[in-house]
Structure formats: structure tokens, C-alpha cells
Design a protein around this motif. Structure first.
Motif, PDB file in Angstrom:
ATOM      1  N   ASN A  16      49.763  58.313  46.744  1.00 18.91           N
ATOM      2  CA  ASN A  16      49.636  57.106  47.284  1.00 18.91           C
ATOM      3  C   ASN A  16      48.043  56.668  47.444  1.00 18.91           C
ATOM      4  OD1 ASN A  16      52.120  56.682  47.823  1.00 18.91           O
ATOM      5  ND2 ASN A  16      52.307  57.766  49.700  1.00 18.91           N
ATOM      6  N   THR A  17      47.185  57.666  47.500  1.00 19.91           N
ATOM      7  CA  THR A  17      45.860  57.547  47.667  1.00 19.91           C
ATOM      8  C   THR A  17      45.461  56.901  46.234  1.00 19.91           C
ATOM      9  OG1 THR A  17      45.347  58.891  49.319  1.00 19.91           O
ATOM     10  CG2 THR A  17      43.573  58.488  48.155  1.00 19.91           C
ATOM     11  N   TYR A  18      45.677  57.524  45.376  1.00 20.92           N
ATOM     12  CA  TYR A  18      45.358  57.245  43.683  1.00 20.92           C
ATOM     13  C   TYR A  18      45.732  55.757  43.452  1.00 20.92           C
ATOM     14  CZ  TYR A  18      45.133  57.718  38.721  1.00 20.92           C
ATOM     15  OH  TYR A  18      44.985  57.548  37.311  1.00 20.92           O
ATOM     16  N   LEU A  19      46.998  55.280  43.837  1.00 27.61           N
ATOM     17  CA  LEU A  19      47.433  53.934  43.691  1.00 27.61           C
ATOM     18  C   LEU A  19      46.969  52.991  44.525  1.00 27.61           C
ATOM     19  CD1 LEU A  19      51.083  55.046  42.634  1.00 27.61           C
ATOM     20  CD2 LEU A  19      49.061  54.358  41.141  1.00 27.61           C
ATOM     21  N   ASP A  20      46.464  53.317  45.789  1.00 29.11           N
ATOM     22  CA  ASP A  20      46.158  52.307  46.773  1.00 29.11           C
ATOM     23  C   ASP A  20      44.639  52.236  46.633  1.00 29.11           C
ATOM     24  OD1 ASP A  20      48.869  52.098  47.342  1.00 29.11           O
ATOM     25  OD2 ASP A  20      48.691  53.252  49.299  1.00 29.11           O
ATOM     26  N   SER A  21      44.098  52.955  45.834  1.00 29.86           N
ATOM     27  CA  SER A  21      42.598  52.978  45.871  1.00 29.86           C
ATOM     28  C   SER A  21      41.960  51.685  45.126  1.00 29.86           C
ATOM     29  CB  SER A  21      42.150  54.331  45.449  1.00 29.86           C
ATOM     30  OG  SER A  21      42.172  54.465  43.744  1.00 29.86           O
ATOM     31  N   PHE A  22      42.737  51.028  44.396  1.00 31.99           N
ATOM     32  CA  PHE A  22      42.400  50.058  43.490  1.00 31.99           C
ATOM     33  C   PHE A  22      42.714  48.501  44.260  1.00 31.99           C
ATOM     34  CE2 PHE A  22      42.243  53.553  40.890  1.00 31.99           C
ATOM     35  CZ  PHE A  22      40.942  53.515  40.293  1.00 31.99           C
ATOM     36  N   ALA A  23      41.638  47.636  44.373  1.00 30.68           N
ATOM     37  CA  ALA A  23      41.924  46.504  45.017  1.00 30.68           C
ATOM     38  C   ALA A  23      42.712  45.580  43.993  1.00 30.68           C
ATOM     39  CB  ALA A  23      40.496  45.520  45.155  1.00 30.68           C
ATOM     40  N   SER A  24      43.639  44.780  44.366  1.00 28.36           N
ATOM     41  CA  SER A  24      44.571  43.919  43.673  1.00 28.36           C
ATOM     42  C   SER A  24      43.741  43.058  42.475  1.00 28.36           C
ATOM     43  CB  SER A  24      45.465  42.932  44.242  1.00 28.36           C
ATOM     44  OG  SER A  24      44.405  42.109  44.983  1.00 28.36           O
ATOM     45  N   SER A  25      42.425  42.651  42.589  1.00 33.31           N
ATOM     46  CA  SER A  25      41.880  42.219  41.481  1.00 33.31           C
ATOM     47  C   SER A  25      41.408  43.033  40.481  1.00 33.31           C
ATOM     48  CB  SER A  25      40.250  41.502  42.216  1.00 33.31           C
ATOM     49  OG  SER A  25      39.560  42.366  42.668  1.00 33.31           O
ATOM     50  N   VAL A  26      41.117  44.143  40.755  1.00 37.45           N
ATOM     51  CA  VAL A  26      40.738  45.416  39.701  1.00 37.45           C
ATOM     52  C   VAL A  26      42.065  45.451  38.949  1.00 37.45           C
ATOM     53  CG1 VAL A  26      40.288  47.661  39.225  1.00 37.45           C
ATOM     54  CG2 VAL A  26      38.973  46.383  41.072  1.00 37.45           C
ATOM     55  N   ILE A  27      43.274  45.562  39.542  1.00 35.02           N
ATOM     56  CA  ILE A  27      44.601  45.814  38.956  1.00 35.02           C
ATOM     57  C   ILE A  27      44.748  44.625  37.942  1.00 35.02           C
ATOM     58  CG2 ILE A  27      47.186  46.056  39.481  1.00 35.02           C
ATOM     59  CD1 ILE A  27      46.001  47.572  41.883  1.00 35.02           C
ATOM     60  N   ASP A  28      44.652  43.163  38.655  1.00 33.15           N
ATOM     61  CA  ASP A  28      44.883  42.279  37.696  1.00 33.15           C
ATOM     62  C   ASP A  28      43.980  42.227  36.532  1.00 33.15           C
ATOM     63  OD1 ASP A  28      45.199  39.950  40.705  1.00 33.15           O
ATOM     64  OD2 ASP A  28      46.729  41.440  39.799  1.00 33.15           O
ATOM     65  N   GLU A  29      42.759  42.451  36.639  1.00 29.90           N
ATOM     66  CA  GLU A  29      41.985  42.564  35.578  1.00 29.90           C
ATOM     67  C   GLU A  29      42.390  43.728  34.300  1.00 29.90           C
ATOM     68  OE1 GLU A  29      40.076  39.552  36.242  1.00 29.90           O
ATOM     69  OE2 GLU A  29      39.342  40.585  34.328  1.00 29.90           O
ATOM     70  N   ALA A  30      42.670  44.770  34.836  1.00 26.83           N
ATOM     71  CA  ALA A  30      43.295  45.950  34.061  1.00 26.83           C
ATOM     72  C   ALA A  30      44.508  45.462  33.304  1.00 26.83           C
ATOM     73  CB  ALA A  30      43.570  47.124  34.632  1.00 26.83           C
ATOM     74  N   VAL A  31      45.578  44.875  33.923  1.00 23.74           N
ATOM     75  CA  VAL A  31      46.702  44.478  33.352  1.00 23.74           C
ATOM     76  C   VAL A  31      46.745  43.165  32.149  1.00 23.74           C
ATOM     77  CG1 VAL A  31      48.877  42.947  33.785  1.00 23.74           C
ATOM     78  CG2 VAL A  31      48.143  44.930  35.479  1.00 23.74           C
ATOM     79  N   LYS A  32      45.305  42.532  32.527  1.00 23.12           N
ATOM     80  CA  LYS A  32      45.020  41.384  31.398  1.00 23.12           C
ATOM     81  C   LYS A  32      44.670  42.050  30.075  1.00 23.12           C
ATOM     82  CE  LYS A  32      43.239  38.068  34.523  1.00 23.12           C
ATOM     83  NZ  LYS A  32      41.903  37.403  34.907  1.00 23.12           N
ATOM     84  N   VAL A  33      44.098  43.338  30.381  1.00 21.11           N
ATOM     85  CA  VAL A  33      43.711  44.031  28.808  1.00 21.11           C
ATOM     86  C   VAL A  33      44.963  44.662  28.310  1.00 21.11           C
ATOM     87  CG1 VAL A  33      42.760  46.162  28.246  1.00 21.11           C
ATOM     88  CG2 VAL A  33      41.593  44.852  29.951  1.00 21.11           C
ATOM     89  N   LEU A  34      46.124  44.914  28.803  1.00 18.88           N
ATOM     90  CA  LEU A  34      47.348  45.283  28.426  1.00 18.88           C
ATOM     91  C   LEU A  34      48.015  44.035  27.588  1.00 18.88           C
ATOM     92  CD1 LEU A  34      48.882  47.206  31.054  1.00 18.88           C
ATOM     93  CD2 LEU A  34      47.838  48.178  29.167  1.00 18.88           C
TER      94      LEU A  34
END
Length: 98
Positions: A80-98
Motif C-alpha cells: 500500500n505504501t509502495y503503490l500510494d507513494s506516487f502522485a497521480s500526475s507521476v502515474i499519468d506520465e508513466a502510463v503515457k510511456v506505455l
């Protein structure tokens, strides 16, 4: 592409050095792959791969308990700490790379 970490016959510091060597080789291979694929906006590492895998599983509604087991975490709180540690903006940017 991914080096095999074998532990037969290794103990203590020798085992640690063996694992670190394979870890380094893995990251070097990922850097070479990034070059071939012309990925220049981020540095590919085992951490990036691991995090991308975990986030992709979460985005596909895989239960966190399953993700926790895949990541090898000893308890769900760590996941939970691992998955919650990233802000949604960081996640959104990472998903764009996929």
C-alpha cells in the motif's frame, strides 16, 4: 536479456556480490534496450520496470494482495505504501510511456 541469479554454492558476502553483479548487469541491459527503442525521456532500471508492472496490474484491477505477493512484500502495508507513494500526475506520465 535478464541474467539468472543462481545461489548454489554462494553464501554471505559472496552471495551478496553475486546478486549485486546480476542486478547491475540487468540495469545495463535495460539501458541498452532503452537505446535500441530510442527511449530518451527516462532511464530504464529494474525499479522502473517493477513499478510499471505493479501500477499496470493495479490499473487492471488486480487486487493489491496479489500485487503484494508478486512484489514479494511481507505484508500488505508495504505494498500500500509502495503503490500510494506516487502522485497521480507521476502515474499519468508513466502510463503515457506505455
Amino acid at each position: 536479456m535478464l541474467p539468472i541469479v543462481s545461489i548454489a554454492g554462494y553464501k554471505g558476502e559472496q552471495l551478496y556480490n553475486h546478486i549485486r553483479s546480476r542486478f547491475g548487469r540487468n540495469n545495463k541491459n535495460l539501458a541498452n534496450l532503452a537505446k535500441v527503442l530510442e527511449i530518451t525521456d527516462m532511464k530504464l532500471t529494474s525499479y522502473v520496470s517493477r513499478h510499471t508492472m505493479a501500477m499496470t496490474l493495479q490499473d487492471n484491477q488486480v487486487p493489491r494482495e496479489v500485487i503484494s505477493q508478486i512484489l514479494g512484500h511481507s505484508d500488505l502495508a508495504t505494498t500500500n505504501t509502495y503503490l500510494d507513494s506516487f502522485a497521480s500526475s507521476v502515474i499519468d506520465e508513466a502510463v503515457k510511456v506505455l
